[in-house]
Design a protein around this motif. Structure first.
Motif, PDB file in Angstrom:
ATOM      1  N   ALA A 306       0.825  -1.203   0.000  1.00 29.25           N
ATOM      2  CA  ALA A 306       0.000   0.000   0.000  1.00 29.25           C
ATOM      3  C   ALA A 306       0.860   1.254   0.000  1.00 29.25           C
ATOM      4  CB  ALA A 306      -0.918  -0.002   1.219  1.00 29.25           C
ATOM      5  N   GLN A 307       0.632   2.112  -0.984  1.00 30.21           N
ATOM      6  CA  GLN A 307       1.283   3.416  -1.014  1.00 30.21           C
ATOM      7  C   GLN A 307       0.521   4.381  -0.117  1.00 30.21           C
ATOM      8  OE1 GLN A 307       0.923   3.536  -5.295  1.00 30.21           O
ATOM      9  NE2 GLN A 307       3.147   3.551  -5.559  1.00 30.21           N
ATOM     10  N   THR A 308       1.233   5.307   0.514  1.00 35.08           N
ATOM     11  CA  THR A 308       0.618   6.162   1.525  1.00 35.08           C
ATOM     12  C   THR A 308       0.455   7.615   1.088  1.00 35.08           C
ATOM     13  OG1 THR A 308       2.742   6.686   2.554  1.00 35.08           O
ATOM     14  CG2 THR A 308       1.589   4.725   3.352  1.00 35.08           C
ATOM     15  N   GLY A 309       0.601   7.885  -0.206  1.00 29.56           N
ATOM     16  CA  GLY A 309       0.408   9.240  -0.698  1.00 29.56           C
ATOM     17  C   GLY A 309       1.683  10.002  -0.968  1.00 29.56           C
ATOM     18  N   THR A 310       2.833   9.407  -0.667  1.00 30.68           N
ATOM     19  CA  THR A 310       4.117  10.055  -0.930  1.00 30.68           C
ATOM     20  C   THR A 310       4.699   9.557  -2.255  1.00 30.68           C
ATOM     21  OG1 THR A 310       5.302   8.339   0.293  1.00 30.68           O
ATOM     22  CG2 THR A 310       4.585  10.274   1.532  1.00 30.68           C
ATOM     23  N   ALA A 311       5.714  10.244  -2.726  1.00 29.05           N
ATOM     24  CA  ALA A 311       6.434   9.769  -3.909  1.00 29.05           C
ATOM     25  C   ALA A 311       7.198   8.502  -3.533  1.00 29.05           C
ATOM     26  CB  ALA A 311       7.390  10.845  -4.414  1.00 29.05           C
ATOM     27  N   THR A 312       6.957   7.411  -4.256  1.00 24.57           N
ATOM     28  CA  THR A 312       7.522   6.114  -3.878  1.00 24.57           C
ATOM     29  C   THR A 312       8.987   6.023  -4.267  1.00 24.57           C
ATOM     30  OG1 THR A 312       5.349   5.113  -4.188  1.00 24.57           O
ATOM     31  CG2 THR A 312       7.229   3.621  -4.071  1.00 24.57           C
ATOM     32  N   ARG A 313       9.798   5.557  -3.317  1.00 29.28           N
ATOM     33  CA  ARG A 313      11.230   5.467  -3.519  1.00 29.28           C
ATOM     34  C   ARG A 313      11.621   4.058  -3.984  1.00 29.28           C
ATOM     35  NH1 ARG A 313      13.162  10.012  -2.472  1.00 29.28           N
ATOM     36  NH2 ARG A 313      15.257   9.227  -2.886  1.00 29.28           N
ATOM     37  N   PRO A 314      12.853   3.895  -4.491  1.00 27.27           N
ATOM     38  CA  PRO A 314      13.280   2.571  -4.962  1.00 27.27           C
ATOM     39  C   PRO A 314      13.107   1.475  -3.925  1.00 27.27           C
ATOM     40  CG  PRO A 314      14.833   4.234  -5.692  1.00 27.27           C
ATOM     41  CD  PRO A 314      13.870   4.938  -4.791  1.00 27.27           C
ATOM     42  N   ALA A 315      13.423   1.772  -2.662  1.00 27.05           N
ATOM     43  CA  ALA A 315      13.260   0.756  -1.619  1.00 27.05           C
ATOM     44  C   ALA A 315      11.810   0.320  -1.501  1.00 27.05           C
ATOM     45  CB  ALA A 315      13.764   1.288  -0.281  1.00 27.05           C
ATOM     46  N   GLY A 316      10.878   1.232  -1.730  1.00 22.80           N
ATOM     47  CA  GLY A 316       9.462   0.888  -1.664  1.00 22.80           C
ATOM     48  C   GLY A 316       9.071  -0.098  -2.744  1.00 22.80           C
ATOM     49  N   TYR A 317       9.519   0.150  -3.975  1.00 17.70           N
ATOM     50  CA  TYR A 317       9.196  -0.778  -5.072  1.00 17.70           C
ATOM     51  C   TYR A 317       9.854  -2.135  -4.852  1.00 17.70           C
ATOM     52  CZ  TYR A 317       7.330   3.269  -7.543  1.00 17.70           C
ATOM     53  OH  TYR A 317       6.582   4.358  -7.902  1.00 17.70           O
ATOM     54  N   ARG A 318      11.091  -2.132  -4.367  1.00 15.79           N
ATOM     55  CA  ARG A 318      11.770  -3.420  -4.139  1.00 15.79           C
ATOM     56  C   ARG A 318      11.098  -4.203  -3.014  1.00 15.79           C
ATOM     57  NH1 ARG A 318      16.785  -0.555  -5.786  1.00 15.79           N
ATOM     58  NH2 ARG A 318      16.996   0.250  -3.656  1.00 15.79           N
ATOM     59  N   THR A 319      10.653  -3.501  -1.975  1.00 18.17           N
ATOM     60  CA  THR A 319       9.950  -4.182  -0.885  1.00 18.17           C
ATOM     61  C   THR A 319       8.635  -4.770  -1.384  1.00 18.17           C
ATOM     62  OG1 THR A 319      10.939  -2.634   0.693  1.00 18.17           O
ATOM     63  CG2 THR A 319       9.055  -3.925   1.452  1.00 18.17           C
ATOM     64  N   ALA A 320       7.899  -4.009  -2.176  1.00 21.74           N
ATOM     65  CA  ALA A 320       6.637  -4.507  -2.728  1.00 21.74           C
ATOM     66  C   ALA A 320       6.869  -5.715  -3.626  1.00 21.74           C
ATOM     67  CB  ALA A 320       5.931  -3.393  -3.500  1.00 21.74           C
ATOM     68  N   ALA A 321       7.902  -5.680  -4.434  1.00 22.43           N
ATOM     69  CA  ALA A 321       8.206  -6.819  -5.303  1.00 22.43           C
ATOM     70  C   ALA A 321       8.568  -8.045  -4.471  1.00 22.43           C
ATOM     71  CB  ALA A 321       9.361  -6.463  -6.246  1.00 22.43           C
ATOM     72  N   ARG A 322       9.325  -7.849  -3.397  1.00 26.63           N
ATOM     73  CA  ARG A 322       9.656  -8.957  -2.494  1.00 26.63           C
ATOM     74  C   ARG A 322       8.396  -9.564  -1.905  1.00 26.63           C
ATOM     75  NH1 ARG A 322      11.228  -9.699   3.211  1.00 26.63           N
ATOM     76  NH2 ARG A 322      10.894  -7.519   3.758  1.00 26.63           N
ATOM     77  N   LEU A 323       7.484  -8.712  -1.463  1.00 24.29           N
ATOM     78  CA  LEU A 323       6.236  -9.188  -0.886  1.00 24.29           C
ATOM     79  C   LEU A 323       5.414  -9.979  -1.904  1.00 24.29           C
ATOM     80  CD1 LEU A 323       3.853  -8.608   1.461  1.00 24.29           C
ATOM     81  CD2 LEU A 323       2.976  -7.395  -0.531  1.00 24.29           C
ATOM     82  N   ILE A 324       5.247  -9.430  -3.114  1.00 22.74           N
ATOM     83  CA  ILE A 324       4.401 -10.072  -4.123  1.00 22.74           C
ATOM     84  C   ILE A 324       4.971 -11.429  -4.517  1.00 22.74           C
ATOM     85  CG2 ILE A 324       3.555  -9.879  -6.498  1.00 22.74           C
ATOM     86  CD1 ILE A 324       3.466  -6.778  -5.954  1.00 22.74           C
TER      87      ILE A 324
END
Length: 447
Positions: A306-324
């Motif tokens: 879940a994105q929280t309204g901020t500009a998503t950083r590389p760590a955010g995308y990598r964490t989401a990919a790990r989760l998925i």
């Protein structure tokens, strides 16, 4: 008693802390000369003293266990036996534990406290890490979860295989964690980097858990990662309120940007009575603007990013990919909540590999065999939002928009003045009802 002394418990004490019952496995027999395979003088004496001191005849205890009624295979390290080091017999026991987990279709929990490979067995000890890595890969291939609990200390190959290689990594407060043990680190090394708190900040572990809370947290993870049946799609969360549809594009943008609009935390709290978080990209980064984890909704386990309204950083995308990818391997459906003005575009984000991180998130969603459900709850800013969006199971709230680009940026690129931004927003057809008409979304919730 200090925190460190409290956390340095024996293998059996660690087992008793988290389990209702424990039945030790029968271990493979191995011919073993007194001083071991290298005939290391005094090794046999050291082993005998370790046994006398700890009551164990090896550095690992393994067996079938229940954690608050949830069955698992459990491994516990005895640090008092030669520093919890890995040797040939340790490898035998670890391999037996992994094999039992596969045969019985059970998750594997490791309570780790180790200084690394056993020097008195030389390269034969070091190659046990390859055995562990192979067994871990086979367990992943079988679709079974691995949970690691890091005790004091967790260093060397034990950290780099059983610890860092687990799907969920928990740590007790203040414990030492790192590939380099305390006696071989650079003299000027920052001590905080080798503690649980530093590793959490660097995205290497998922949570720090107090000893008294460990049983409940482990039971929660065993429930969430166990799955609950066929991988049916996650239902779209209920919207907050009934605000009606926006009249034009700029109204849609303004409503999505409103400070008082419900954010991801509110949606997750309403949707999941119980959830636990995965934290960090395992590459040194954490993005607080990306919330990832697993939760129970109507008794069914789902993964969420879940994105929280901020500009998503590389760590955010990598964490989401790990989760998925973890959810896909375990057969657990995924829910994504989209809310970002776009991907972070500062110089630091570029240095951290923003393009590759977004590509990884796109690939994780595209390759998922489990259903992915998306609800756009606010801003849908270009590819930074699309990377987390289901291509065929997306809904939008009445207070959201989704656009190829922000209307201000579109106007600037088209060389329009500021007075044309509102007109540009409508031309982009970014309203919730536009997205349904264009076939991008299945429906509008809360209209």
């Amino acid at each position: 008693m200090s925190e460190r002394k409290t956390e340095r418990m024996s293998a059996r004490a660690a087992i008793a802390t988290v389990t209702d019952s424990f039945t030790e496995l029968p271990y493979p027999a191995r011919d073993f000369t007194t001083d071991g395979p290298l005939a290391w003088e005094g090794y046999g004496v050291s082993r005998a003293r370790a046994t006398e001191r700890t009551g164990e005849d090896e550095s690992v205890v393994a067996g079938l266990a229940e954690v608050s009624g949830r069955p698992c295979v459990l491994i516990s390290f005895e640090f008092g036996f030669l520093g919890g080091s890995l040797g040939l017999r340790t490898g035998d026991r670890l391999e037996a534990a992994y094999a039992t987990a596969r045969e019985r279709r059970l998750p594997l929990v490791s309570l780790i406290a180790t200084g690394g490979s056993r020097m008195q067995e030389g390269m034969l000890a070091l190659t046990q890490l390859q055995r562990v890595a192979r067994q871990s890969a086979l367990l992943r291939e079988a679709g079974l979860p691995q949970i690691a609990v890091l005790r004091d200390p967790t260093t060397g190959g034990g950290w780099a295989t059983l610890g860092a290689g687990a799907d969920v990594v928990l740590a007790l407060p203040g414990v030492q964690i790192g590939f380099a043990g305390s006696r071989v680190r650079p003299a000027d090394a920052e001590p905080a980097a080798y503690r649980a708190e530093g590793q959490l900040a660097a995205g290497q572990i998922d949570a720090i858990v107090r000893r008294q809370d460990l049983r409940n947290v482990l039971a929660g993870w065993l429930t969430l990662l166990g799955g609950t049946g066929p991988a049916e799609p996650a239902p779209a969360p209920a919207p907050f309120g009934d605000s009606g549809l926006p009249a034009d594009g700029w109204e849609a943008v303004s409503r999505a940007r409103a400070a008082g609009r419900p954010r991801a935390e509110a949606y997750l709290d309403a949707y999941f009575p119980h959830r636990q978080a995965l934290v960090g990209d395992r590459c040194g980064g954490v993005d607080p603007g990306m919330l990832c984890g697993f939760g129970l909704h109507a008794g069914v386990s789902y993964a969420y990013a879940a994105q929280t309204g901020t500009a998503t950083r590389p760590a955010g995308y990598r964490t989401a990919a790990r989760l998925i990818r973890l959810a896909d391997r375990l057969g657990i459906p995924v829910l994504t909540l989209v809310d970002t003005p776009g991907a972070a575009n500062d110089a630091a984000a570029e240095r951290e590999g923003q393009g590759a991180a977004i590509a990884d998130a796109f690939a994780a969603v595209a390759s998922a065999r489990v259903p992915v459900t998306t609800l756009v709850i606010g801003e849908g800013g270009s590819g930074g939002a699309l990377a987390l969006t289901s291509p065929d199971r997306t809904w939008v709230t009445a207070d959201s928009y989704f656009s190829v680009i922000a209307p201000e940026s579109a106007a600037a690129i088209l060389k329009r003045d500021a007075s044309q931004v509102r007109r540009t927003a409508s031309q982009l057809r970014l309203r919730p009802q536009d997205l349904v008409e264009l076939g991008v979304a299945r429906g509008v919730l809360g209209a």
